[in-house]
Motif scaffolding. Structure first.
Motif, PDB file in Angstrom:
ATOM      1  N   GLU A   1       0.620  -1.580   0.230  1.00  0.00           N
ATOM      2  CA  GLU A   1       0.264  -0.065   0.259  1.00  0.00           C
ATOM      3  C   GLU A   1       0.574   1.229   0.203  1.00  0.00           C
ATOM      4  O   GLU A   1       1.627   1.524   0.827  1.00  0.00           O
ATOM      5  N   ALA A   2       0.344   2.095  -1.238  1.00  0.00           N
ATOM      6  CA  ALA A   2       1.202   3.097  -1.048  1.00  0.00           C
ATOM      7  C   ALA A   2       1.184   4.228  -1.677  1.00  0.00           C
ATOM      8  O   ALA A   2      -0.551   3.809  -3.281  1.00  0.00           O
ATOM      9  N   PRO A   3       1.194   5.732  -1.916  1.00  0.00           N
ATOM     10  CA  PRO A   3       0.165   6.348  -2.579  1.00  0.00           C
ATOM     11  C   PRO A   3       0.923   6.412  -4.882  1.00  0.00           C
ATOM     12  O   PRO A   3       1.891   5.229  -5.057  1.00  0.00           O
ATOM     13  N   ALA A   4      -0.260   5.878  -5.075  1.00  0.00           N
ATOM     14  CA  ALA A   4       0.120   5.651  -6.638  1.00  0.00           C
ATOM     15  C   ALA A   4       1.060   6.698  -7.238  1.00  0.00           C
ATOM     16  O   ALA A   4       1.946   6.421  -8.022  1.00  0.00           O
ATOM     17  N   PRO A   5       1.275   8.229  -6.747  1.00  0.00           N
ATOM     18  CA  PRO A   5       2.385   9.099  -7.720  1.00  0.00           C
ATOM     19  C   PRO A   5       3.817   8.277  -6.780  1.00  0.00           C
ATOM     20  O   PRO A   5       4.602   8.016  -8.402  1.00  0.00           O
ATOM     21  N   LEU A   6       4.046   7.206  -5.704  1.00  0.00           N
ATOM     22  CA  LEU A   6       4.386   6.965  -5.978  1.00  0.00           C
ATOM     23  C   LEU A   6       5.429   5.759  -6.585  1.00  0.00           C
ATOM     24  O   LEU A   6       6.631   5.077  -6.823  1.00  0.00           O
ATOM     25  N   PHE A   7       4.606   4.675  -6.755  1.00  0.00           N
ATOM     26  CA  PHE A   7       4.309   3.272  -7.633  1.00  0.00           C
ATOM     27  C   PHE A   7       4.875   4.233  -8.879  1.00  0.00           C
ATOM     28  O   PHE A   7       5.745   3.430  -9.894  1.00  0.00           O
ATOM     29  N   VAL A   8       4.225   5.250  -9.571  1.00  0.00           N
ATOM     30  CA  VAL A   8       3.811   5.913 -10.741  1.00  0.00           C
ATOM     31  C   VAL A   8       6.062   6.505 -11.049  1.00  0.00           C
ATOM     32  O   VAL A   8       7.040   5.836 -12.136  1.00  0.00           O
ATOM     33  N   ALA A   9       6.502   6.924  -9.638  1.00  0.00           N
ATOM     34  CA  ALA A   9       8.157   7.109  -9.461  1.00  0.00           C
ATOM     35  C   ALA A   9       8.544   6.497 -10.248  1.00  0.00           C
ATOM     36  O   ALA A   9      10.110   5.928 -11.079  1.00  0.00           O
ATOM     37  N   VAL A  10       8.637   4.961  -9.270  1.00  0.00           N
ATOM     38  CA  VAL A  10       9.167   3.660  -9.424  1.00  0.00           C
ATOM     39  C   VAL A  10       9.250   2.908 -10.241  1.00  0.00           C
ATOM     40  O   VAL A  10       9.847   2.724 -11.291  1.00  0.00           O
ATOM     41  N   GLY A  11       8.025   3.218 -11.436  1.00  0.00           N
ATOM     42  CA  GLY A  11       7.867   2.851 -12.832  1.00  0.00           C
ATOM     43  C   GLY A  11       8.829   3.432 -13.995  1.00  0.00           C
ATOM     44  O   GLY A  11       8.826   2.721 -14.699  1.00  0.00           O
ATOM     45  N   VAL A  12       8.604   4.737 -13.549  1.00  0.00           N
ATOM     46  CA  VAL A  12       8.999   5.688 -15.133  1.00  0.00           C
ATOM     47  C   VAL A  12      10.686   5.971 -15.079  1.00  0.00           C
ATOM     48  O   VAL A  12      10.913   6.193 -15.739  1.00  0.00           O
ATOM     49  N   THR A  13      10.862   5.277 -13.576  1.00  0.00           N
ATOM     50  CA  THR A  13      12.710   6.042 -13.323  1.00  0.00           C
ATOM     51  C   THR A  13      13.484   5.025 -14.338  1.00  0.00           C
ATOM     52  O   THR A  13      14.188   6.098 -14.701  1.00  0.00           O
ATOM     53  N   PRO A  14      13.084   3.891 -14.839  1.00  0.00           N
ATOM     54  CA  PRO A  14      14.160   3.025 -15.683  1.00  0.00           C
ATOM     55  C   PRO A  14      13.993   4.179 -16.954  1.00  0.00           C
ATOM     56  O   PRO A  14      15.453   4.400 -17.223  1.00  0.00           O
ATOM     57  N   VAL A  15      12.975   3.908 -17.731  1.00  0.00           N
ATOM     58  CA  VAL A  15      13.094   4.589 -18.776  1.00  0.00           C
ATOM     59  C   VAL A  15      13.474   6.038 -18.961  1.00  0.00           C
ATOM     60  O   VAL A  15      14.236   6.249 -19.756  1.00  0.00           O
ATOM     61  N   ALA A  16      13.236   7.188 -18.111  1.00  0.00           N
ATOM     62  CA  ALA A  16      13.266   7.802 -17.447  1.00  0.00           C
ATOM     63  C   ALA A  16      15.261   8.751 -17.609  1.00  0.00           C
ATOM     64  O   ALA A  16      15.781   9.733 -18.186  1.00  0.00           O
ATOM     65  N   ALA A  17      15.390   7.300 -16.463  1.00  0.00           N
ATOM     66  CA  ALA A  17      16.676   7.869 -16.675  1.00  0.00           C
ATOM     67  C   ALA A  17      17.616   7.416 -17.539  1.00  0.00           C
ATOM     68  O   ALA A  17      18.472   8.090 -18.134  1.00  0.00           O
ATOM     69  N   LEU A  18      17.526   6.306 -18.113  1.00  0.00           N
ATOM     70  CA  LEU A  18      18.215   5.271 -19.976  1.00  0.00           C
ATOM     71  C   LEU A  18      18.116   6.592 -20.657  1.00  0.00           C
ATOM     72  O   LEU A  18      18.801   6.889 -21.404  1.00  0.00           O
ATOM     73  N   GLY A  19      16.536   7.030 -21.401  1.00  0.00           N
ATOM     74  CA  GLY A  19      16.568   8.065 -21.911  1.00  0.00           C
ATOM     75  C   GLY A  19      16.950   9.131 -22.015  1.00  0.00           C
ATOM     76  O   GLY A  19      17.346   9.975 -22.739  1.00  0.00           O
ATOM     77  N   VAL A  20      17.306   9.802 -20.655  1.00  0.00           N
ATOM     78  CA  VAL A  20      17.296  11.096 -20.656  1.00  0.00           C
ATOM     79  C   VAL A  20      18.945  11.242 -20.700  1.00  0.00           C
ATOM     80  O   VAL A  20      19.696  11.641 -21.355  1.00  0.00           O
ATOM     81  N   GLY A  21      19.752  10.086 -20.142  1.00  0.00           N
ATOM     82  CA  GLY A  21      20.756   9.992 -20.427  1.00  0.00           C
ATOM     83  C   GLY A  21      21.176   9.910 -21.667  1.00  0.00           C
ATOM     84  O   GLY A  21      22.295  10.428 -22.881  1.00  0.00           O
ATOM     85  N   SER A  22      20.230   8.871 -22.647  1.00  0.00           N
ATOM     86  CA  SER A  22      20.451   9.115 -24.305  1.00  0.00           C
ATOM     87  C   SER A  22      21.300  10.269 -24.654  1.00  0.00           C
ATOM     88  O   SER A  22      22.179  10.975 -25.617  1.00  0.00           O
ATOM     89  N   ALA A  23      19.792  10.802 -24.327  1.00  0.00           N
ATOM     90  CA  ALA A  23      19.522  11.844 -24.805  1.00  0.00           C
ATOM     91  C   ALA A  23      20.747  13.412 -24.679  1.00  0.00           C
ATOM     92  O   ALA A  23      20.636  14.276 -26.101  1.00  0.00           O
ATOM     93  N   VAL A  24      21.132  13.302 -23.259  1.00  0.00           N
ATOM     94  CA  VAL A  24      21.782  14.478 -22.884  1.00  0.00           C
ATOM     95  C   VAL A  24      23.324  13.708 -23.580  1.00  0.00           C
ATOM     96  O   VAL A  24      23.917  14.680 -24.135  1.00  0.00           O
ATOM     97  N   TYR A  25      23.712  12.520 -23.724  1.00  0.00           N
ATOM     98  CA  TYR A  25      25.322  12.176 -24.578  1.00  0.00           C
ATOM     99  C   TYR A  25      24.577  12.461 -25.733  1.00  0.00           C
ATOM    100  O   TYR A  25      25.863  12.817 -26.558  1.00  0.00           O
ATOM    101  N   SER A  26      23.741  12.438 -26.645  1.00  0.00           N
ATOM    102  CA  SER A  26      23.737  12.683 -27.781  1.00  0.00           C
ATOM    103  C   SER A  26      24.526  14.228 -28.014  1.00  0.00           C
ATOM    104  O   SER A  26      25.066  14.524 -29.247  1.00  0.00           O
ATOM    105  N   GLY A  27      23.656  15.174 -27.133  1.00  0.00           N
ATOM    106  CA  GLY A  27      23.096  16.415 -27.887  1.00  0.00           C
ATOM    107  C   GLY A  27      25.083  17.176 -27.611  1.00  0.00           C
ATOM    108  O   GLY A  27      25.629  18.313 -27.646  1.00  0.00           O
ATOM    109  N   THR A  28      25.533  16.571 -25.985  1.00  0.00           N
ATOM    110  CA  THR A  28      26.897  17.018 -25.838  1.00  0.00           C
ATOM    111  C   THR A  28      27.679  16.468 -26.461  1.00  0.00           C
ATOM    112  O   THR A  28      28.973  17.013 -27.016  1.00  0.00           O
ATOM    113  N   PHE A  29      27.546  14.971 -27.379  1.00  0.00           N
ATOM    114  CA  PHE A  29      28.801  14.706 -27.925  1.00  0.00           C
ATOM    115  C   PHE A  29      28.634  16.050 -29.941  1.00  0.00           C
ATOM    116  O   PHE A  29      29.700  15.723 -29.680  1.00  0.00           O
ATOM    117  N   VAL A  30      27.294  15.704 -29.974  1.00  0.00           N
ATOM    118  CA  VAL A  30      27.343  16.729 -31.524  1.00  0.00           C
ATOM    119  C   VAL A  30      27.691  18.337 -30.489  1.00  0.00           C
ATOM    120  O   VAL A  30      28.340  18.179 -32.176  1.00  0.00           O
TER     121      VAL A  30
END
Length: 381
Positions: free
Chosen positions: A156-185
Motif C-alpha cells: 500500500e502506497a500512494p499512486a505517485p510513488l508507484f509511478v515514480a518507481v515505474g517511470v524511473t528506468p526509462v526516464a533515467a536511460l532516456g534522458v541519459g541518451s539524449a544528454v549523451y547525443s547532444g553533448t557529443f554533437v
C-alpha cells in the motif's frame, strides 16, 4: 538534398561505427532482460502467450536497431527510430496486459527498463531532441500502465510513488541518451570549428611555400627543355631551320603543359597523386562539376580513392569516375575492377561507405562480377 542531422553518426560517422558493438550489446541485453524477467519473475495467473508476444516486440525493436545501425544502411532515420521505439513500447504494454490483475509488485516489471535500454542504444544515431521526445512518450505510457496496475499491488502506497518507481528506468536511460547525443554533437562541432580555424592559419602559412614549389617546377621544366636549346644556339652562333622547328615544338609543349595543369581538376589531380605511375584511372567531367562538392565530400572521395589505389585486389588503371549534370543535382559514378568477392569488398570498404552514406544520402553500392560500382549525387548550387 537534406543537410546532416545533429547526431553522432552524422557528425562523426567513423566514431559511431566504432560504437556500434556497444549498441548491439545494449539492444541484445534488452531482449535478454525481457526474457529473463518473464521466466524468473513470472506472476502466477499471467498470460503466457502475451508474455511471449511482449518479448517478440522487444526482439523486433532490437533487430530494428541492428538493421538501422548498419554502416551499409546509414543514416539511422527518424522513421526507423519510431519503429524501434514503437516496438519497445508495445512490448511494455503487452507485458503489462499479460499480467494485468495478477501483477503484485512493480519491481519485477521489465517494460520500463527494456524501453530505456532501446533508447540508450539509439543514442549515437538520433538527435537529442528526438531521444527526449521518445523518452517523454515512453514515460507517459509507462505511467498510465502503472496507474492502472496500482490497485493490484500488495504494497500500500500512494499512486505517485508507484509511478515514480515505474517511470524511473526509462526516464533515467532516456534522458541519459539524449544528454549523451547532444553533448557529443556539441563537443565535436566545437572541435571542428577550432580545427577549421587552425587549418585556415596553416593554409596561410603554406601558401608562400606552395608558390615557391610551383615556381621551382616551372624553372625545372625550363631547365630541362629550353635552357639546353638556347645554350646550343649560343655555342653554334647561328639559327637553322631545324632550330626554328625545335623552338616551335618546345613552345607548344610548354603551352600544352601549362594549359593541362590549369584545366586539371582536384579530382584528376588526386588520381595522379595516389595511383601508381602510369596506372591512373580516368575522370569524365566536361563541365567541371567536381568543383561543386563540399570540402567534406571531397575529403570522403579522396579517402575512398586512396583506399582503392592501395587495395591489392583492385586495379587502379581500371578506375573510372563520371560526373553528369542533372540540374539541380550532379550524378556521379565510380567504378573499379576488383578480384575480391562481394562480401569481402563490402567489409573492406564498410567504413568508407558509412561516411559516404552520410555525405551522399542516395549512395548505391553494387558489386557485380568483378566490378565495384558506386552511384551517388550531390547538390550543385
Amino acid at each position: 538534398m537534406k543537410g546532416r542531422e545533429a547526431t553522432a553518426q552524422q557528425i562523426d560517422p567513423l566514431g559511431a561505427l566504432k560504437q556500434r558493438p556497444v549498441t548491439l550489446v545494449i539492444a541484445l541485453f534488452a531482449v535478454v532482460l525481457a526474457a529473463g524477467r518473464s521466466i524468473v519473475t513470472r506472476d502466477p495467473g499471467s498470460d503466457a502467450v502475451l508474455s511471449v508476444v511482449a518479448i517478440v516486440f522487444v526482439g523486433i525493436a532490437a533487430l530494428g536497431i541492428v538493421f538501422a545501425s548498419s554502416p551499409l544502411r546509414a543514416p539511422f532515420s527518424r522513421l526507423r527510430f519510431v519503429v524501434v521505439l514503437g516496438s519497445g513500447i508495445l512490448g511494455a504494454v503487452t507485458e503489462a496486459a499479460a499480467g494485468f490483475g495478477h501483477d503484485l509488485v512493480i519491481r519485477d516489471d521489465w517494460g520500463s527498463a527494456a524501453t530505456g535500454l532501446l533508447l540508450l542504444a539509439c543514442a549515437p544515431y538520433r538527435p537529442g531532441r528526438d531521444l527526449a521526445v521518445g523518452t517523454a512518450v515512453a514515460a507517459v505510457v509507462i505511467a498510465v500502465i502503472v496507474v492502472l496496475e496500482t490497485p493490484y499491488f500488495t504494497t500500500e502506497a500512494p499512486a505517485p510513488l508507484f509511478v515514480a518507481v515505474g517511470v524511473t528506468p526509462v526516464a533515467a536511460l532516456g534522458v541519459g541518451s539524449a544528454v549523451y547525443s547532444g553533448t557529443f554533437v556539441r563537443l565535436v562541432e566545437q572541435w571542428l570549428s577550432r580545427a577549421a580555424i587552425l587549418t585556415e592559419e596553416s593554409a596561410q602559412e603554406m601558401r608562400p611555400g606552395i608558390a615557391r614549389s610551383v615556381q621551382q617546377d616551372s624553372v625545372t621544366g625550363l631547365n630541362r627543355d629550353v635552357v639546353p636549346f638556347f645554350t646550343d644556339l649560343v655555342e653554334r652562333g647561328e639559327v637553322t631551320e631545324d632550330d626554328r622547328q625545335r623552338a616551335g615544338t618546345a613552345a607548344t609543349a610548354i603551352r600544352q603543359r601549362i594549359v593541362a595543369e590549369s584545366d586539371r581538376s582536384w579530382l584528376e589531380q588526386i588520381l595522379l597523386d595516389i595511383c601508381p605511375r602510369g596506372q591512373a584511372g580516368t575522370v569524365v567531367d566536361r563541365s567541371g562539376l567536381a568543383e561543386r562538392m563540399t570540402s567534406d565530400q571531397r575529403t570522403a572521395i579522396r579517402a575512398i580513392l586512396q583506399a582503392i589505389a592501395t587495395d591489392t585486389a583492385a586495379q587502379a588503371s581500371s578506375l573510372g569516375i563520371v560526373l553528369h549534370d542533372d540540374d539541380p543535382l550532379v550524378r556521379a559514378l565510380i567504378r573499379v575492377e576488383s578480384t575480391s568477392p562481394d562480401l569481402a569488398v563490402r567489409q573492406h570498404y564498410a567504413p568508407y561507405f558509412a561516411v559516404l552514406r552520410i555525405l551522399f544520402r542516395d549512395l548505391q553500392v553494387e558489386v557485380s562480377g568483378s566490378f565495384l560500382t558506386l552511384r551517388f549525387s550531390y547538390d550543385q548550387h
